[in-house]
Scaffold this motif. Structure first.
Motif, short mmCIF file in Angstrom:
data_model
loop_
_atom_site.label_atom_id
_atom_site.label_comp_id
_atom_site.label_asym_id
_atom_site.label_seq_id
_atom_site.Cartn_x
_atom_site.Cartn_y
_atom_site.Cartn_z
N GLU A 255 12.44 1.33 -2.14
CA GLU A 255 13.17 1.43 -3.40
C GLU A 255 12.36 0.84 -4.55
OE1 GLU A 255 16.66 -0.57 -2.16
OE2 GLU A 255 17.47 1.17 -1.08
N LEU A 256 11.59 -0.22 -4.29
CA LEU A 256 10.71 -0.78 -5.31
C LEU A 256 9.70 0.27 -5.78
CD1 LEU A 256 9.36 -3.10 -6.93
CD2 LEU A 256 8.09 -3.67 -4.85
N PHE A 257 9.10 0.97 -4.86
CA PHE A 257 8.14 2.03 -5.22
C PHE A 257 8.82 3.09 -6.08
CE2 PHE A 257 5.19 0.05 -2.54
CZ PHE A 257 3.98 0.74 -2.55
N TRP A 262 6.13 5.11 -8.28
CA TRP A 262 4.97 5.28 -7.42
C TRP A 262 5.34 6.25 -6.31
CZ3 TRP A 262 3.57 -0.61 -6.62
CH2 TRP A 262 3.10 -1.11 -7.84
N LEU A 263 4.41 7.03 -5.86
CA LEU A 263 4.68 8.09 -4.92
C LEU A 263 5.19 7.56 -3.58
CD1 LEU A 263 1.59 10.42 -5.48
CD2 LEU A 263 3.96 10.86 -6.17
N VAL A 264 6.30 8.09 -3.15
CA VAL A 264 6.79 7.96 -1.78
C VAL A 264 7.32 9.33 -1.39
CG1 VAL A 264 7.36 5.50 -1.82
CG2 VAL A 264 9.05 7.17 -2.59
N GLU A 265 7.44 9.58 -0.09
CA GLU A 265 7.87 10.90 0.35
C GLU A 265 8.68 10.79 1.63
OE1 GLU A 265 3.93 12.46 0.40
OE2 GLU A 265 3.67 12.12 2.55
N ARG A 471 -1.35 7.66 1.07
CA ARG A 471 -2.60 6.95 0.79
C ARG A 471 -3.76 7.94 0.93
NH1 ARG A 471 -2.88 3.14 6.28
NH2 ARG A 471 -3.78 4.71 7.67
N ASP A 472 -4.85 7.62 0.28
CA ASP A 472 -6.05 8.44 0.35
C ASP A 472 -6.66 8.32 1.75
OD1 ASP A 472 -8.34 9.85 -1.31
OD2 ASP A 472 -9.30 8.34 -0.05
N LYS A 473 -7.09 9.45 2.31
CA LYS A 473 -7.61 9.44 3.68
C LYS A 473 -8.90 8.65 3.82
CE LYS A 473 -5.55 13.81 5.20
NZ LYS A 473 -5.82 15.17 5.72
N GLU A 474 -9.69 8.59 2.76
CA GLU A 474 -10.98 7.90 2.83
C GLU A 474 -10.85 6.42 2.50
OE1 GLU A 474 -13.73 9.29 3.97
OE2 GLU A 474 -12.64 11.17 4.28
N THR A 475 -10.19 6.11 1.39
CA THR A 475 -10.13 4.72 0.92
C THR A 475 -8.93 3.96 1.50
OG1 THR A 475 -8.78 5.19 -1.04
CG2 THR A 475 -11.18 5.47 -1.24
N LEU A 476 -7.93 4.68 2.02
CA LEU A 476 -6.67 4.12 2.52
C LEU A 476 -5.85 3.45 1.41
CD1 LEU A 476 -7.61 2.69 6.04
CD2 LEU A 476 -7.15 5.05 5.34
N GLN A 477 -6.18 3.72 0.17
CA GLN A 477 -5.44 3.16 -0.96
C GLN A 477 -4.39 4.16 -1.44
OE1 GLN A 477 -8.06 0.90 -3.88
NE2 GLN A 477 -9.64 1.96 -2.71
N HIS A 478 -3.34 3.62 -2.03
CA HIS A 478 -2.31 4.46 -2.63
C HIS A 478 -2.96 5.30 -3.72
CE1 HIS A 478 1.27 5.59 -4.96
NE2 HIS A 478 1.95 5.41 -3.84
N PRO A 479 -2.63 6.58 -3.81
CA PRO A 479 -3.33 7.45 -4.77
C PRO A 479 -3.16 7.04 -6.22
CG PRO A 479 -1.46 8.59 -3.75
CD PRO A 479 -1.67 7.34 -2.98
N GLN A 480 -2.14 6.26 -6.55
CA GLN A 480 -1.93 5.86 -7.94
C GLN A 480 -2.39 4.43 -8.23
OE1 GLN A 480 2.32 6.95 -7.47
NE2 GLN A 480 2.15 7.80 -9.55
N ILE A 481 -2.50 3.60 -7.19
CA ILE A 481 -2.73 2.17 -7.41
C ILE A 481 -3.96 1.72 -6.64
CG2 ILE A 481 -1.68 -0.13 -7.40
CD1 ILE A 481 -0.14 1.93 -9.04
N PRO A 486 -1.20 0.95 1.72
CA PRO A 486 -0.04 1.15 2.59
C PRO A 486 -0.48 1.16 4.05
CG PRO A 486 -0.09 2.77 0.80
CD PRO A 486 -1.43 2.09 0.82
N CYS A 487 0.25 0.45 4.90
CA CYS A 487 -0.28 0.16 6.24
C CYS A 487 0.82 0.15 7.29
CB CYS A 487 -0.98 -1.21 6.19
SG CYS A 487 -1.71 -1.76 7.75
N GLY A 488 0.49 0.61 8.48
CA GLY A 488 1.34 0.42 9.64
C GLY A 488 2.56 1.33 9.70
N GLU A 489 3.56 0.88 10.49
CA GLU A 489 4.73 1.71 10.74
C GLU A 489 5.53 1.95 9.46
OE1 GLU A 489 7.33 1.56 14.05
OE2 GLU A 489 6.02 0.24 15.20
N GLY A 490 5.68 0.93 8.64
CA GLY A 490 6.50 1.06 7.45
C GLY A 490 5.99 2.09 6.47
#
Length: 516
Positions: A255-257, A262-265, A471-481, A486-490
């Protein structure tokens, strides 16, 4: 000289080293006296034939003395190193922190829940009184959901990273070396808390920081870059890199995102019930015997069917286990399962769940939380139908399939209690229908499975996150930030202790800016 071969060994001979040496010598066509030692590399149970055997891959030391393996991890003192904030002290967060030590980065782990000792008290209240502490329960607290929900380490995630490395870290912190050998490694809920404490001590001893009872209420951002985090206490922690490892039940983070745009899906997940049998039924079916040998562990199973082009499958199977209440807020019933290390409880339980796809929820095309809301509604219905205080609605298996209310329920392991109720009042029709059709088919695959001695307890709903944080497949960073990982099960990138731990290490590895 070292030679590795595979042997089939009867259960009563699995601990007889001299017998294994003789069998190895025979297969290698050498004198047994030439074998100076052995190491079992992998071990699994093969119950496909009438005679159950262990299949073992054994390394034999021929004409040379074995050298014991020494597990060594190079952790630096990072007290003065650049900080990396890690939100969540589950397996993803803890293994990210350990990898930060290796990379000479200072992990600051922020955990909304309590440490394992204090968390245990809240679980006792949860089981006995049905009172949920929203920040300290089976899902939240040191070690995450896995700490008090079994400690199974079986995974198919070999392509994601170094599974062996994860297992070796557990061994270095107190797990038995059996987990390096067994095909389905398992630590046990009674032993995992001590191991988690050991990991905590490693992080602290090398200059890292762990804060419990600390809830993140905001992720600071400026011009598309992470600036740190803000806690509920209003304290801000400044950092250029934040690993988000909050687990599949941190709905407030999703909900914060959304509030910050910020993108969530939405993400598919699975929903169903937890099914419990007397362990003896599973042993008889899997080991083809009336009484299980003392040399064999309680048997497990894995079942899957396609019903109306929809997957129905067993999940998180717990031999000799217990059904546990895993709600994270008041007014909901959620169940999961765990086993102690000896797996010596009289019951076997497994989540038995049905795929929930985006197409099942029309709102999913325009609302990212459509599946999360759907999940929560089912959990709230389970609470109402159960009658409160985390009492779970339940039916006997055959009664469920034939659409009858169970007059009585079998004695079972779910401590808050079960109430006989039609699970059709709880489960969505497409889930209920798929389970009704699948269970008799499971019974055809495994003798004795389809029985009214088994109980279905609702609901098993936290199989995985119903939301993905991209998240970006190469950098593992959120595409906007930039700097947010973003990491793990959550975040939707893992499913279980080992895959979450691997993802935590991968996210720490993705931090390039401070490498030396």
């Amino acid at each position: 000289m070292l030679r590795e071969i595979e042997l089939a060994v009867l259960p009563e001979q699995i601990s007889d080293e001299s017998y294994i040496i003789r069998q190895g010598a025979k297969q290698l066509n050498i004198a047994p006296t030439r074998i100076k030692g052995l190491k079992i590399h992998k071990r699994s149970i093969d119950a496909r034939g009438k005679q159950v055997v262990y299949r073992i891959r054994v390394i034999f030391y021929i004409d040379e003395i074995p050298v014991p393996d020494i597990l060594h991890f190079q952790y630096a003192n990072v007290a003065d190193a650049p900080p990396v904030v890690i939100i969540g002290a589950g397996p993803a967060g803890l293994f990210a922190a350990l990898r930060c030590l290796e990379k000479r980065l200072r992990p600051i782990v922020i955990e909304r829940g309590k440490n394992v000792q204090e968390r245990r008290r809240d679980l006792a209240v949860l089981n006995k009184s049905g009172i949920v502490n929203a920040d300290s329960n089976y899902c939240f607290g040191e070690g995450g959901a896995g700490t008090y929900s079994d400690g199974k380490l079986y995974t198919r995630s070999n392509k994601r990273g170094d599974v062996q490395r994860v297992l070796e870290v557990f061994v270095a912190h107190g797990a038995t070396e059996d987990i390096l050998v067994d095909a389905r490694p398992h630590i046990g809920t009674n032993k995992l808390p001590h191991i988690i404490q050991g990991i905590r001590h490693t992080i602290l001893e090398h200059g890292g920081e762990i804060r419990f009872n600390s809830k993140v209420v905001d992720i600071l951002e400026r011009r598309g870059c992470v600036g740190g985090i803000k806690l509920a206490s209003d304290e801000e922690i400044i950092a250029e890199h934040v690993i988000l490892a909050t687990g599949h039940s941190a709905r407030d983070v999703f909900e914060l995102f959304h509030r910050k745009r910020w993108l969530v899906e939405p993400k598919p997940f699975a929903l169903g019930v937890r099914i419990e049998h007397p362990q003896q039924i599973i042993d008889q079916a899997q080991y083809h015997c009336m009484v299980r040998s003392d040399h064999l562990p309680p048997a497990y199973y894995s079942l899957v069917e396609q019903v109306n082009d929809r997957g129905v499958f067993s999940f998180c199977m717990c031999p000799g286990g217990v059904i546990a209440p895993c709600a994270t807020d008041k007014g909901e019933v959620v169940v999961n399962g765990w086993s102690p290390s000896k797996r010596n409880n009289p019951y076997a339980n497994s989540g038995t769940v049905v795929q929930v796809n985006l197409a099942d929820i029309p709102q999913a095309t325009r609302y990212p939380f459509a599946l999360m809301d759907f999940q929560h509604e089912v959990e709230e219905r389970a609470y109402v139908v159960g009658g409160g205080n985390l009492v779970a609605p339940a039916q006997r298996m055959v009664d469920f399939v034939e659409g009858r209310l169970s007059n009585t329920l079998p004695v079972n392991s779910y401590k808050p209690g079960t109430r006989s109720a039609p699970l059709s009042d709880v489960l969505p029709p497409f889930v209920h229908d798929a389970l009704q059709k699948a269970l008799p088919l499971f019974g055809k695959k495994m003798k004795g499975y389809f029985t009214n001695e088994a109980i279905l307890v609702g609901v098993e709903s936290r199989t995985s996150s119903p939301v993905r944080i991209p998240r970006d497949k190469e950098t593992l960073q959120h595409p906007q930030i930039r700097g947010l990982y973003p990491c793990g099960e959550g975040a939707g990138y893992a499913g279980g202790i080992v895959s979450a731990a691997i993802d935590g290490m991968n996210c720490a590895d993705a931090i390039k800016d401070f490498e030396i």
